[in-house]
Design an enzyme around this catalytic site. Structure first.
Site, short mmCIF file in Angstrom:
data_model
loop_
_atom_site.label_atom_id
_atom_site.label_comp_id
_atom_site.label_asym_id
_atom_site.label_seq_id
_atom_site.Cartn_x
_atom_site.Cartn_y
_atom_site.Cartn_z
N HIS A 1 -6.13 51.47 2.35
CA HIS A 1 -5.97 52.50 1.33
C HIS A 1 -6.25 53.85 1.96
CE1 HIS A 1 -6.79 53.70 -3.13
NE2 HIS A 1 -5.58 54.02 -2.72
N HIS B 1 -1.36 45.96 -7.77
CA HIS B 1 -1.58 47.30 -7.22
C HIS B 1 -2.55 47.19 -6.05
CE1 HIS B 1 -4.05 51.14 -7.29
NE2 HIS B 1 -2.84 51.59 -7.07
#
Length: 741
Positions: free
Chosen positions: A334, A289
């Site tokens: 991110h 992830h």
């Protein structure tokens, strides 16, 4: 290398300092010192080095590409989470000398890490640490200090007796071979010698037939034990005379027990031993992830090292979050956070170099964070004859929607949104305008937005208002054509999926939603995962990059269980434990009852499935060997062993031994632990060594995790790993394993 070389150690574009590097005479240690002060700064063991990269293959060296040519640059990469060492040599010749020399030293074939070599290295390391005045001798006071460093709390009279027995020259000090004698007396394994004498008629050797008896009766080896016994004698017996007579000495017996053949892990399962011709949805797939992050989810560093480390651990499903950057160049980071950014082209270049060094098919998940008209990766691929072919021509020329890992070997599958269906692409375009697939990451993106709102709450609203709006996404046809077998679709229930979804599609679920499905509709979820891929991702509230337990998701048959690979702990131990088999290719075949679309199996209710019945796993924890101290502590440890079973809820269990006071060097427990397993096919067994503390939480010492299916019965050694999953030789546990139905 042994003469030493002056090189620049580089930490950033502005931090470049000269250091003198030298390979020690033992050819196992490198130390370096400041040119200005002459003070030795640090040292590292060759066994700590994983690989050496030539040229500008780190972000720091890439930033210096215009200043220093690639021929002079190289990077030393260490096991675990230790930072890389970036170096710039004075010339291309010097760089090559170190690059090739280090590669020779770390090459397994050059210096096989046999038990004898590990012991010899261990002895030399301890001698150097304890020889305070560096005179090549060790007096009794230095020996006492050494024993404390080695985790040994020994009676002074006994220590003096061992010292005097080893001091053959009667000089009051130990030198060279005398210290080796002292070490061997210190490390004598009474429990192994007792086992050896149990099968040896004269107590001095095992004949070929006696060794065969041991292999059959205790180790439960199958056919061909006589040939195996001959091979073990040839491989591990140190005496040429004994080898010629086909007998095994006590030293050879110990070397066998400490070898891969004597390990708890079935050596045959280290190789590619499973069927790789099943549909993709029939495998558990090693998945990460936010792969680009090497720290937390909010302010952590994004780095290509995240991809390199994950790929080297056998990870097959990576995440690439792409956003518009300066001058229209895509960047990976991110979204809605303060994490650093890396150019998309560097990620693609890294995947090109490392994608297939450990495994087979790669599944990058790409998410668009802003307008994505630049998407066109890759524009073309070359076949074996150098001819350019488009990605979609890799799909079989029929509507085969369930490819196998073997068919997809050395190919990259792009998981993402798609215009239309795979069948339309294979059969040719129709008259209707195709729809764009649903975004299966809607819930994930929404979680991130909520988290970002909390994080950015005190920032000026004008600065971040656009970041908190729903992203507008424009899907390029070129990108859509790259998505073949992993088309994103939203999960709207099992009945809807059965009616409208296809095996070539995939849904992503949050850990909480997956947990609810397993609890409320376990059997339906297992059936669903027998024909379609499901990806599970961590909660958006895990801003510290913590992990959920992957075991509960594997229990439901979920294939792509994404974890934060940068965070060490039990969860990553389970992941490494499951995927350490099958040549570490990142694919593990699910049990037969999880590949059947009509299965009755429900992980919450093992009685719903007519399995072979529970089996009993009996583990005798006998002893430990040379356990490490707790990090940043000088105290001798009080070790205990905890054995954990991770599987379906009915099988979840743990038991532990008593603790042994003040002995991390050779503790003996001789305790028996017993477990019942209803579904052993899904069970993982984790051995954990801890330092007991009666006033606070126990401290971690070492661990080893493996799938139950990979366990070898009999007398076995468990070679412990550190918290980040790297080897810590010669630390081990000695156990006896018995499996009964």
């Amino acid at each position: 290398m042994q003469q030493g070389t002056l090189m620049r150690k580089v930490k950033s574009k502005s931090w470049k300092k000269q250091r003198f590097f030298k390979l020690q005479d033992d050819c196992m240690t490198i130390w370096y010192q400041s040119k200005r002060t002459g003070k030795t700064e640090s040292a590292f063991s060759i066994s700590d080095v994983e690989t050496v990269r030539e040229g500008h293959q780190s972000e720091v060296l890439q930033s210096l590409a215009e200043e220093f040519p690639p021929e002079r640059c190289f990077t030393i990469v260490f096991y675990g989470r230790r930072g890389n060492l970036d170096l710039i040599a004075g010339s291309a010749e010097e760089a090559q000398c170190w690059v090739q020399g280090l590669r020779q030293l770390i090459e397994p074939g050059s210096f096989p890490l046999t038990f004898a070599l590990v012991s010899l290295t261990w002895i030399r390391d301890w001698f150097q640490k304890a020889d305070k005045n560096k005179d090549g001798r060790m007096n009794f006071k230095e020996v006492q200090h050494l024993l404390k460093m080695m985790n040994v709390d020994m009676n002074e009279d006994h220590a003096l007796r061992l010292f005097q027995d080893a001091d053959k020259s009667e000089s009051g000090t130990l030198e060279g071979e005398e210290f080796v004698l002292f070490y061997k007396a210190l490390t004598e394994r009474e429990e192994v010698l007792s086992l050896f004498q149990e099968f040896s008629e004269d107590g001095k050797k095992l004949t070929l037939l006696e060794l065969v008896d041991f292999l059959q009766q205790e180790q439960l080896e199958g056919e061909g034990t006589e040939e195996m016994a001959m091979e073990l004698i040839d491989k591990y017996e140190p005496s040429e005379t004994a080898r010629a007579r086909h007998v095994l000495s006590a030293d050879g017996f110990l070397m066998y027990l400490c070898s891969p053949e004597g390990s708890i892990f079935n050596p045959q399962h280290r190789a590619l031993w499973q069927d790789m011709n099943q549909p993709l949805c029939h495998y558990f797939i090693s998945s990460s992830h936010n792969t680009y992050l090497i720290e937390d989810q909010l302010r952590g560093q994004s780095s290509i090292e995240g991809y390199i480390r994950a790929l080297k651990r056998g990870c097959r499903c990576l995440e690439v979050d792409c956003w518009d950057g300066p001058n229209g160049e895509p960047m990976v980071y991110h979204g809605h956070t303060f994490t650093s950014k890396i150019p998309f082209r560097e990620v693609v270049s890294t995947l090109g170099k490392y994608a297939f060094k450990k495994g087979r098919t790669l599944l990058p998940q790409c998410r668009l964070g802003a307008e994505g008209s630049w998407w066109c990766w890759p524009p073309a691929v070359q076949d074996s004859r150098g001819k350019q072919v488009s990605w979609r021509s890799w799909a079989p020329q029929s509507a085969c929607l369930s490819p196998t890992p073997q068919e997809l070997k050395h190919k990259i599958l792009l998981k993402g949104k798609k215009i239309g269906r795979l069948e339309d692409m294979l059969d040719g375009p129709g008259d209707e305008v195709p729809d764009v697939s649903d975004d299966d990451n809607g819930a994930e993106a929404e979680e991130e937005r909520r988290r970002a709102k909390v994080v950015l709450d005190d920032a000026p609203s004008t600065q971040h208002s656009s970041a908190l709006q729903k992203d507008k996404e424009t899907l390029a046809q070129a990108l859509s054509d790259c998505v073949i077998y992993c088309k994103n679709v939203s999960f709207r229930g099992f009945q809807e999926a059965r009616s409208h979804s296809r095996p070539s599609e995939i849904s992503s679920l949050s850990e909480a939603k997956a947990r609810k499905l397993i609890r409320d509709a376990g059997n339906e979820f297992v059936r669903h995962n027998a024909w379609q891929l499901t990806r599970i991702y961590p909660s958006g509230m895990r801003t510290d990059s913590s992990n959920y337990s992957p075991q509960e998701m594997w229990n439901g048959g979920c294939q792509i269980v994404a974890l934060n690979f940068q965070t060490a702990g039990m969860e990553m131990d389970l992941c490494d434990g499951l995927f350490s088999q099958n040549s570490r290719c990142g694919y593990v075949l699910k049990p037969p009852f999880m590949r059947d679309e009509e299965t009755l199996f429900n992980p919450s209710d093992p009685s719903s499935w007519e399995g072979p019945g529970p089996i009993t796993l009996t583990i005798q924890v006998i002893s430990g060997q040379q356990l490490p101290k707790v990090a940043n502590s000088k105290d001798i440890i009080d070790p205990l062993v905890r054995v954990e079973i991770h599987g379906i809820p009915a099988d979840q269990a743990h038991q532990e031994t008593k603790y042994i006071e003040n002995n991390g060097f050779n503790p003996c427990w001789n305790e028996t632990l017993q477990f019942q397993l209803h579904v052993p096919e899904l069970a993982l067994v984790r051995f954990v060594v801890e330092d007991y503390d009666k006033t606070s939480r126990n401290d971690f010492v070492g661990q080893f995790t493996l799938a139950f299916a990979n366990i070898k019965p009999g007398y076995r050694h468990i070679h412990l790993l550190s918290k980040d999953g790297t080897s810590i030789p010669p630390s081990s546990l000695f156990v006896h394993i018995r499996i009964t139905e």
